[in-house]
Scaffold this active site. Sequence first.
Site, PDB file in Angstrom:
ATOM      1  N   LYS A 259       0.892  -1.223  -0.059  1.00 56.86           N
ATOM      2  CA  LYS A 259      -0.120  -0.076  -0.048  1.00 56.86           C
ATOM      3  C   LYS A 259       0.833   1.322   0.028  1.00 56.86           C
ATOM      4  O   LYS A 259       1.787   1.305   0.616  1.00 56.86           O
ATOM      5  CB  LYS A 259      -1.009  -0.069   1.457  1.00 56.86           C
ATOM      6  CG  LYS A 259      -1.797   1.293   1.321  1.00 56.86           C
ATOM      7  CD  LYS A 259      -2.671   0.959   2.576  1.00 56.86           C
ATOM      8  CE  LYS A 259      -3.791   1.799   2.701  1.00 56.86           C
ATOM      9  NZ  LYS A 259      -4.764   1.778   3.996  1.00 56.86           N
TER      10      LYS A 259
ATOM     11  N   SER B  73      -9.682   1.665   3.030  1.00 53.39           N
ATOM     12  CA  SER B  73      -8.765   2.565   2.038  1.00 53.39           C
ATOM     13  C   SER B  73      -7.784   1.548   1.384  1.00 53.39           C
ATOM     14  O   SER B  73      -7.168   2.103   0.408  1.00 53.39           O
ATOM     15  CB  SER B  73      -8.192   3.634   2.923  1.00 53.39           C
ATOM     16  OG  SER B  73      -7.342   2.791   3.950  1.00 53.39           O
TER      17      SER B  73
ATOM     18  N   SER C 201      -9.698  -0.744   7.286  1.00 59.70           N
ATOM     19  CA  SER C 201      -9.143  -0.550   5.986  1.00 59.70           C
ATOM     20  C   SER C 201      -8.302  -1.928   5.460  1.00 59.70           C
ATOM     21  O   SER C 201      -8.113  -1.896   4.272  1.00 59.70           O
ATOM     22  CB  SER C 201      -8.148   0.572   6.012  1.00 59.70           C
ATOM     23  OG  SER C 201      -8.926   1.837   5.738  1.00 59.70           O
TER      24      SER C 201
HETATM   25  N1  GLN Z   1     -12.950   3.886   6.387  1.00 62.65           N
HETATM   26  C1  GLN Z   1     -12.490   4.471   7.646  1.00 62.65           C
HETATM   27  C2  GLN Z   1     -12.118   5.760   7.451  1.00 62.65           C
HETATM   28  O1  GLN Z   1     -12.418   6.471   6.489  1.00 62.65           O
HETATM   29  C3  GLN Z   1     -11.208   3.668   8.004  1.00 62.65           C
HETATM   30  C4  GLN Z   1     -10.170   3.849   7.227  1.00 62.65           C
HETATM   31  C5  GLN Z   1      -9.020   2.838   7.656  1.00 62.65           C
HETATM   32  O2  GLN Z   1      -8.756   1.960   8.381  1.00 62.65           O
HETATM   33  N2  GLN Z   1      -7.934   3.682   7.239  1.00 62.65           N
HETATM   34  O3  GLN Z   1     -11.435   6.588   8.176  1.00 62.65           O
END
Ligand code: GLN
Length: 486
Positions: A79, A154, A178
């Site tokens: 990532k 994400s 995420s």
């Molecule tokens: N979807 C959640 C957010 O937007 C979690 C994102 C993540 O785990 N990086 O913050």
Amino acid sequence: MELIEHSARDLLGLLDRGEITCEELTTAYLEAIRQRDTKVQAFVSVQAADALEQARRVDEKRRRGQPLGKLAGLPVAIKDVLCTQGVPTTCCSKILQNFIPPYDAHVIERLKQEDAVLIGKTNMDEFAMGSSTENSAFQITRNPWDLERTPGGSSGGSAAAVAACEVPLSIGSDTGGSIRQPASLCGIVGLKPTYGRVSRYGLVAFASSLDQVGPFGHEVYDVALLMEVIAGHDKRDSTSVPEPVPPYREKLEEPVRPLTIGVACEYFGEGLDAEVERAVREALEVYRRLGATVRDVSLPHSKYAVATYYIVATAEASSNLARYDGVHYGYRAKKFDNMIHMYSRTRGEGFGPEVKRRIMLGTYVLSRGYYEAYYLKALKVRRLIKEDFDKAFAECDVIAGPTSPTPAFKIGERVADPLAMYLSDIYTISCNLAGIAGISIPCGFTKSGLPIGLQLLAPPFAEEKLLRIARMYERETDWHQQRPRL
Ligand code: GLN
């Protein structure tokens, strides 16, 4: 099965027995990326030449009979939130578009020490803020099972890359879901380790009290293998815990007995898709058949998790992202009149809309007069959420439920409605607030062919048991062996 469709476990066998070389394997994946990624768009950069060079080095080591690392010859995608020396690390933000780190993240060092082949960097929501990878400043990643749908986020690029068989293994980060949510939407396995299990040195910070790095793979074994490599103490991350790393694969095939699975009614509430619910309930039946006791547990403060998360995470993000000022590194606005103007233009031009929304929310909840009402209150609720888990785990080994309330949603469907997007993580967020471990494993498909994920949550540092329990189910099913047609 085509070569690229194999699990990492199978590929290690093929490499060990000399049936393929690492160079052949890497070439096959590079070809898969060339053919498939024009559709899927999981990668933001591919380091083909470096990958092939590394592959040849590993082949050479093998030929000479030199000791080989645990990942010898396996391609891994990263990532784009983890610093890679000499390789752009953008967080899929304009503000870091030209940033080339002078050092490797701890996790990257570990992968290199174990002879992995780093093949490319994957797309993500800008600064890991989002649940669909649509907040990337660069491109939209598509779900390999249905190109009209998102892979989740994400870490959507890392999940889609594995699901699309463009790479057998990848690394993501999980602040509120995420890793688990995209794993679920893409039909693969994703693990969020306990807070403190994996060093975040070199992970670009989003919300420091929640962020964890973790693995993706087709199977539980693959994720266990990556965990053996990336977990462990690192003094450069003060939150990294000096606990020894168990050999996660050693007892993976040994069922946990007796086994008690907790089911929280809070994870089966309003908004849960009927097909997802059915698949998860059938998974519980599989555990019952295997001799597990399935019992109700209660997580009464779950209903506050999303609200609590969006106070804590935005507060920390507003502080962490203060460093992007156009001075230290990253993008700087071209035209400005004075220093203040330079800051505001740089940040105004460099950050996307979701990141700006978070910075504003976070600044607000930390501001004088609101700090007690929001931030401090959220910290107290966070403690209550943690205590719910402590009580529940006194009565069960793991808590099972859906990873995501719905299967993969359509691209564009939730972009105009931040709250609908935030609710994608309703079942994953508490795990980060409590600092515990969680995994998502494939547990079925909808009638229209979209993957469904089962989430299992475990107490801090119980990853070994968690992986074994996940494997018990996996052995009984073949969801993890399905591959999308691309
Ligand atoms: N979807 C959640 C957010 O937007 C979690 C994102 C993540 O785990 N990086 O913050």
